[in-house]
Design an enzyme around this catalytic site. Structure first.
Site, PDB file in Angstrom:
ATOM      1  CB  SER A 172      84.245  11.215   8.382  1.00 18.18           C
ATOM      2  OG  SER A 172      83.517  10.943   9.298  1.00 18.18           O
ATOM      3  CG  HIS A 173      85.522  12.224   4.099  1.00 20.96           C
ATOM      4  ND1 HIS A 173      84.350  12.374   4.402  1.00 20.96           N
ATOM      5  CD2 HIS A 173      85.801  13.464   3.362  1.00 20.96           C
ATOM      6  CE1 HIS A 173      83.488  13.227   4.085  1.00 20.96           C
ATOM      7  NE2 HIS A 173      84.381  14.024   3.436  1.00 20.96           N
TER       8      HIS A 173
END
Length: 169
Positions: free
Chosen positions: A36-37
């Protein structure tokens, strides 16, 4: 975690996803390789339950058991303990959908997941690049005998958007 350290962990993720499928009488589960991030050097995996939701919380402990096994003997002991606790019949087929993000190491890590699935005799459908919500939707739809895949996903998103727009009236 740093992707360079994840090959064996990702194989275990594949084993766990196949076990989860077998524990639900062969319903489809899913794995998306993504961080994800997080930083570009990192990666991880998310397992989707047959409902399309995140993996059942009780299975998180099983993931830790497999990941923390220090020897092959301990690993197989834990694997059989999970099978006994969940009354898993290893002859039941397993189906796992697989997707990944765009990180340079995601393809290789998804291959490690695939090896784990196949080690338990599971069937893999690799969807290539897929977001976490896409893969979760594919899994839910497949288990509900609905169409799934990229086109079906975007059709559902479009239908939801149109419903919202029309209700703003």
């Amino acid at each position: 975690m740093n992707a360079d350290l994840l090959d064996s962990v990702m194989m275990q993720v594949g084993v766990l996803a196949a076990l989860r499928s077998k524990s639900t009488a062969g319903l489809t589960t899913g794995v998306v390789v993504t961080a994800s991030h997080n930083m570009e050097v990192d990666n991880g995996a998310k397992i989707a339950d047959p409902t399309g939701e995140m993996m059942k919380e009780t299975w998180e402990a099983y993931a830790s058991m497999l990941a923390n096994a220090e020897t092959d003997e301990e690993y197989f002991r834990e694997l059989h303990a999970i099978a006994a606790a969940e009354k898993i019949d290893f002859t039941v087929p397993a189906t796992v959908f697989l997707g990944r993000d765009t990180r340079k190491h995601s393809l290789a890590l998804s291959k490690a997941v695939e090896c784990g699935i196949k080690a338990l005799g599971g069937a893999v459908s690799d969807f290539g690049l897929a977001t976490t919500p896409q893969l979760h939707q594919y899994v839910r739809s497949a288990n509900n005998n609905e169409s799934f895949g990229e086109k079906a996903y975007y059709d559902k998103v479009e239908q939801a958007f149109m419903k919202i727009v029309k209700s703003d009236g």
